[in-house]
Scaffold this motif. Sequence first.
Motif, PDB file in Angstrom:
ATOM      1  N   LEU A 167     -25.167  84.664 100.114  1.00 28.00           N
ATOM      2  CA  LEU A 167     -25.629  84.424 101.327  1.00 28.00           C
ATOM      3  C   LEU A 167     -24.313  84.484 102.351  1.00 28.00           C
ATOM      4  O   LEU A 167     -24.430  84.782 103.422  1.00 28.00           O
ATOM      5  CB  LEU A 167     -25.962  82.946 101.406  1.00 28.00           C
ATOM      6  CG  LEU A 167     -27.480  82.596 101.418  1.00 28.00           C
ATOM      7  CD1 LEU A 167     -27.607  81.107 101.034  1.00 28.00           C
ATOM      8  CD2 LEU A 167     -28.203  83.039 102.355  1.00 28.00           C
ATOM      9  N   THR A 168     -22.974  84.184 101.836  1.00 28.16           N
ATOM     10  CA  THR A 168     -21.895  84.227 102.583  1.00 28.16           C
ATOM     11  C   THR A 168     -21.818  85.797 103.083  1.00 28.16           C
ATOM     12  O   THR A 168     -21.506  85.929 104.277  1.00 28.16           O
ATOM     13  CB  THR A 168     -20.714  83.888 101.955  1.00 28.16           C
ATOM     14  OG1 THR A 168     -20.798  82.572 101.407  1.00 28.16           O
ATOM     15  CG2 THR A 168     -19.405  83.853 102.720  1.00 28.16           C
ATOM     16  N   ALA A 169     -21.803  86.650 102.297  1.00 25.95           N
ATOM     17  CA  ALA A 169     -21.791  88.089 102.575  1.00 25.95           C
ATOM     18  C   ALA A 169     -22.664  88.410 103.428  1.00 25.95           C
ATOM     19  O   ALA A 169     -22.282  89.091 104.694  1.00 25.95           O
ATOM     20  CB  ALA A 169     -21.955  88.989 101.250  1.00 25.95           C
ATOM     21  N   VAL A 170     -23.885  88.087 103.545  1.00 29.29           N
ATOM     22  CA  VAL A 170     -24.874  88.531 104.668  1.00 29.29           C
ATOM     23  C   VAL A 170     -24.503  87.885 105.875  1.00 29.29           C
ATOM     24  O   VAL A 170     -24.512  88.434 107.066  1.00 29.29           O
ATOM     25  CB  VAL A 170     -26.226  87.982 104.056  1.00 29.29           C
ATOM     26  CG1 VAL A 170     -27.430  88.301 105.190  1.00 29.29           C
ATOM     27  CG2 VAL A 170     -26.887  88.818 102.696  1.00 29.29           C
ATOM     28  N   SER A 171     -24.220  86.576 105.982  1.00 29.10           N
ATOM     29  CA  SER A 171     -23.819  85.673 107.063  1.00 29.10           C
ATOM     30  C   SER A 171     -22.576  86.325 107.883  1.00 29.10           C
ATOM     31  O   SER A 171     -22.582  86.446 109.135  1.00 29.10           O
ATOM     32  CB  SER A 171     -23.804  84.143 106.881  1.00 29.10           C
ATOM     33  OG  SER A 171     -24.844  83.917 106.693  1.00 29.10           O
TER      34      SER A 171
END
Lengths: 428, 173
Positions: free
Chosen positions: A383-387
Motif C-alpha cells: 500500500l505504501t508503494a501505491v500511495s
Amino acid sequence: MESLQPISGIWAIVAGAVKVTGIFTVLMLTIAYTTLAERKISAWIQDRHGPNRAGPLGLLQPIADGIKNFLKEETLPATAARFFFVLAPMMVLFPSLVTFAVIPIAAPLPTPVGVVDMIIADVPIGILYVMAFSSLAVYGVVLGGWASNNKYAFLGGLRASAQMVSYEVALGLSLITVLMLAGNVTLPEIIWQQQQLGMWFAFPLSLGFLLFVISAFAETNRLPFDMPEAESELVTGYHTEYSAMKFSAYMIGEFGHMVTASALMATLFLGGWDLPGTWDNAFWYQGQLISGFAADGSVIMANPAVWKTLATLAGFVAKTSFFLVLYIWIRWTLPRFRYDQVMALGWKVMLPTSLAYLMLIALTILVLDEVGVAWGFGYGLALTAVSTVCTIAFVFFVDRGRTITGAAAQRAQRVEIKTIPQPAPAGD
Amino acid sequence: MVDILFYVFAAVAIGGALGVVMAKSPVGSLLFMVTTLASVAGTYVLLEAHFLAAIQIIVYAGAIMVLFLFVIMLLNLGHDYHRDLKGGAYAVVSFAIVGAMAGMLQRQLRGSGITDAVASGGRAIDAAIAEHGAIGAIAEPLYTTYVVAFEITGILLLVAIVGALVLAKRNVA
C-alpha cells in the motif's frame, strides 16, 4: 499478580470521574498554552521576543489574558439579535470540548482493582462521534456572524458555512480510506490495527494523510484557510462584534478544535499512543487484553504496566504537539488564499483527488486480499508503494512548477543577477 | 434511567418541532429544527442505534441544515416574510390534519402486538451487532441482500444532483 479484567462496579465510576476531570483540565490548559505557543512561535518566526513580561519566560501570559477577558466590558451591539448573539459563542465552545472524549490518550493502565482504558468513552461509533459534533461547530460561527447584524461579520459567517461544507467532503472521503484499512470506526481499534500492520497509517495512506491534514486546516478555519476571519478584508470576520469572555469563548473554541484535530490526526495516521515495537501493544479482544497473535493464531497476553502507560502518554503528547506546532508554523509561513481559490481547491482538486484515491485504495486492498497477502508489514509496504506514487503525482500536479521548481528557478536567477555587468561609474 | 431520558428527548423533540412552526424568525425555526433532529438522534442512541444517531447528526444537522442556514442568510430572509404566512383557516386545517395523522398512528399501533415486534426486533438487532459490530450490522445487509435497491437509490440521488446542476446552469445562460 494484578488481575487483567476491565475495571467494574464502583471503581469504574471513580475511574470515569477522574478521567473526565483530568482530561478536561489538561485539555483546557493545553488550549491556554497553545495560545502562548502561537504567540511565542510567531515571534521566533518573525525574529521578535514575543510575550515575556507575565511570569518567567511569559509563562503566566494565558492567565493574564484570561483575567483581562473576565474583567473587560461585555458589549452588545444595539441592533444585534440578542438571544442568538449570546448563544453563538456557546455553540462554538461545546463541540470543541466534547469531541475529545473518544480519543484514547495512552495504553491501558493496570490498577489493583482492574485495567483502566485511557479513554473517556469508547463509544461504538468512535470517529463518527467526532465528525457529528465537529460538524455542529459551524452553527456557532455562522450564527455569530448573522446575529451581530454587521456586514463584515455576516460575510465571515457566510464564508464559514460554505467552506466547512466544502471541505467536510474531502475530509470524510480521506477518512474512509483509514476506515477501510482499519475495518472499524472505534479509535482504539484503529490504533490496534496500526500496531498489527507494523506501520502507522501515514505511510500506507500517505495521500489520504495529506488530504486529511489540508481539510482539517480548512475545517478549523486556520490559515491559509481563515477566510471567515480574514482581517485584511473583514475586520475580524464573524467575531468582529464580540468582546471580553464571548470573544474568549470563540478563541477557546478555535484552539480547542485545533487540539482535537491534532490529537485526531495523531491517532488516525501516526498510531495514536503507539510507540515503535510491540512491547506496548494492548487491545481488548474477546474479553482478554492481548498484545498480538502468535504464528499459530493463539493470542499473546498483554502485560500492561504503569511505566508503559506513561511512556505511551508521552508519545501521544509528542505527536499531538507536532501537529499543533505544524498548525502554528504554517499559519506564520503561508499567505492567505483568495476566497475563490479556497472554493476551487476544495471542489476541483480535493474532492476529485480524494474520490479517485479512495477508489484506488479500495482496489488495492481488494487485490491484496484476493492474492492472499497476510495482514502485516508486507501488506503495508504494498500500500505504501501505491500511495507514495499517488502522493508524488498529486504534489507535482498541484504545484505545477510554482513553488518547488519555482524556488530552484529563483536560485538560478540570483546567480544571473550577480553576473549582470554593472554600468561603469559616471565620469566627472 | 433510559425511560427518563426517552421522555426528555421526546419532549425536546416535540417542543422543537412546535418551535419550527412558531418561531418568529427563519433562523430561529432552523435552530429549533436542529434541536429536534438532535433529540431524535438521542432517542436513536437510547435504542442502541448508534450509527443511525451519528448519521442523523452528520447528514441532517451538520450538512443539510447548514445549507438551509446558508440559503436563509444568503437570501436575507426574515425581514419581509409575514405576508407569505397563511393564518387563520390554514392553521386550523393544518392542526386538524396533524391531529388526524396522530390518531391514525395511535390506532395502527394500539393492539397490534407492537411491543412483541419491538422485543423480537431488538433481540435480532442485538444478535446482528454481536456478530458484525455496530456498523457491520447495517453494512452487511445493505451491501448483500439489498444491494440493488441501495445502488438504485444512489443513482436516483445522482440524477437529482445532475438535474439541479442543469437547471442552475440554464438560469445563468
